[in-house]
Enzyme design. Structure first.
Site, PDB file in Angstrom:
ATOM      1  N   HIS A  37       0.836  -1.212   0.000  1.00  0.00           N
ATOM      2  CA  HIS A  37       0.000   0.000   0.000  1.00  0.00           C
ATOM      3  C   HIS A  37       0.871   1.263   0.000  1.00  0.00           C
ATOM      4  O   HIS A  37       0.569   2.234  -0.673  1.00  0.00           O
ATOM      5  CB  HIS A  37      -0.874   0.050   1.258  1.00  0.00           C
ATOM      6  CG  HIS A  37      -1.925  -1.006   1.345  1.00  0.00           C
ATOM      7  ND1 HIS A  37      -1.885  -2.023   2.270  1.00  0.00           N
ATOM      8  CD2 HIS A  37      -3.055  -1.199   0.620  1.00  0.00           C
ATOM      9  CE1 HIS A  37      -2.947  -2.791   2.124  1.00  0.00           C
ATOM     10  NE2 HIS A  37      -3.672  -2.330   1.128  1.00  0.00           N
ATOM     11  N   GLN A  64     -18.580  -5.512  -0.854  1.00  0.00           N
ATOM     12  CA  GLN A  64     -17.752  -6.350  -1.740  1.00  0.00           C
ATOM     13  C   GLN A  64     -17.453  -7.712  -1.132  1.00  0.00           C
ATOM     14  O   GLN A  64     -16.715  -8.494  -1.719  1.00  0.00           O
ATOM     15  CB  GLN A  64     -16.481  -5.623  -2.174  1.00  0.00           C
ATOM     16  CG  GLN A  64     -15.459  -5.387  -1.088  1.00  0.00           C
ATOM     17  CD  GLN A  64     -14.312  -4.506  -1.585  1.00  0.00           C
ATOM     18  OE1 GLN A  64     -14.464  -3.289  -1.699  1.00  0.00           O
ATOM     19  NE2 GLN A  64     -13.162  -5.096  -1.889  1.00  0.00           N
ATOM     20  N   GLN A 160      -9.505  -6.357 -10.832  1.00  0.00           N
ATOM     21  CA  GLN A 160     -10.109  -5.171 -10.202  1.00  0.00           C
ATOM     22  C   GLN A 160      -9.641  -3.902 -10.924  1.00  0.00           C
ATOM     23  O   GLN A 160     -10.446  -3.014 -11.229  1.00  0.00           O
ATOM     24  CB  GLN A 160      -9.716  -5.109  -8.725  1.00  0.00           C
ATOM     25  CG  GLN A 160     -10.017  -3.767  -8.067  1.00  0.00           C
ATOM     26  CD  GLN A 160      -9.788  -3.778  -6.574  1.00  0.00           C
ATOM     27  OE1 GLN A 160     -10.622  -4.284  -5.836  1.00  0.00           O
ATOM     28  NE2 GLN A 160      -8.693  -3.210  -6.103  1.00  0.00           N
TER      29      GLN A 160
END
Ligand code: PAF
Length: 286
Positions: A37, A64, A160
């Site tokens: 991240h 989700q 994604q």
């Protein structure tokens, strides 16, 4: 570093920056941050420059997760996340609660979703049928609140990223999507918040995903191979990790995500493997 928890306050701040001509870089996350991240945060900073503002959102998005998935147990450590964001030079962390993002949902009054109807159907879409509806909905909403010029996503979630890029193009979001490389542990395991669920034996065997990607990359350098043959071979290959259960392995065109019959350099490979209840994914351009 500002910590903003209300949707209205986030949008006000973003509008203020926008009016001042400040570029906004955005990294959406579900928290429990790791070096992967933080590499996205650095990429966002590179894109908007010193004068720009970098926003990280931390929101474990309920829509989700499927009914039998790990929403309740999803790892959370906000204090540590905030420390990591501060150290990485983040300007604002957006930490909304469920009611800020989905007003009225707890009372059955939330009813608007964003659905991508092509790229989201295969792979993760088969194993997790409502997953991408939740992702596109929350990401669209976050874009409306953070008003980014650039949004950075990780390559580990290849499908994604493709679905979000398509949504951005289809719905005319005025921003650029950047997809940054997967960060790996020293033994090749892709960094993921879900790695925390693995016990030591599972963790040791979890490198099987990386080894499968490497083995296929090496094989297709020598000759074109049929996807069906590779799928059969990989079922066998995965048995080298007795705690692993293959969910899927797919070979596809990296732009259209359409499955291919012949696998060659340039084909994208993605796989999902269960270790107990923990499901890990990885992918590579061969
Ligand atoms: O990749 C994730 O962490 C999530 O799917 C995202 C993009 C933050 C949306 O909840």
């Amino acid at each position: 570093m500002q910590i903003v928890s209300s949707a209205a306050a986030m949008q006000r701040l973003a509008k203020k920056w926008q009016r001042a001509g400040t570029r906004i870089g955005f990294v959406p996350t579900m928290g429990y941050l790791h070096a992967g991240h933080i590499s996205l945060v650095h990429e966002a900073r590179r894109r908007v420059g010193k004068k720009g503002r970098v926003v990280v959102s931390i929101f474990v998005n309920p829509t989700q997760f499927g009914p039998k998935e790990d929403l309740a147990n999803y790892p959370r450590d906000l204090k540590r996340d905030l420390q990591l964001c501060r150290a990485a030079g983040v300007d604002a962390v957006f930490t909304p609660g469920d009611a800020e993002i989905y007003p009225g949902r707890a009372e059955g009054r939330y009813s608007t979703y964003v659905v991508e109807e092509t790229l989201s159907l295969g792979m993760e879409g088969v194993s997790r049928p409502t997953h991408f509806r939740g992702v596109t909905t929350v990401v669209a909403k976050l874009f409306n609140l953070v008003l980014p010029d650039v949004a950075v996503f990780g390559q580990k979630d290849f499908q994604q990223a493709a679905v979000i890029q398509r949504m951005v193009a289809d719905l005319n979001f005025p921003l650029k999507v950047v997809v940054a490389p997967t960060l790996r542990e020293s033994d090749g395991l892709a960094m993921s918040s879900r790695n925390k669920y693995l016990d030591p034996e599972q963790r040791a065997q979890a490198t099987i995903l990386f080894h499968a990607l490497q083995a296929v990359s090496a094989a297709v350098k020598k000759k074109t191979v049929s996807a069906a043959q590779l799928q059969t071979d990989l079922k066998e290959f995965i048995t080298a990790a007795p705690l692993a259960r293959l969910d899927y392995v797919e070979f596809f065109d990296p732009e259209t995500l359409a499955p291919v019959a012949k696998v060659k350099p340039g084909t994208q490979m993605a796989l999902a493997v269960f270790f107990g209840k923990t499901r890990l994914i990885d992918n590579a351009r061969l």
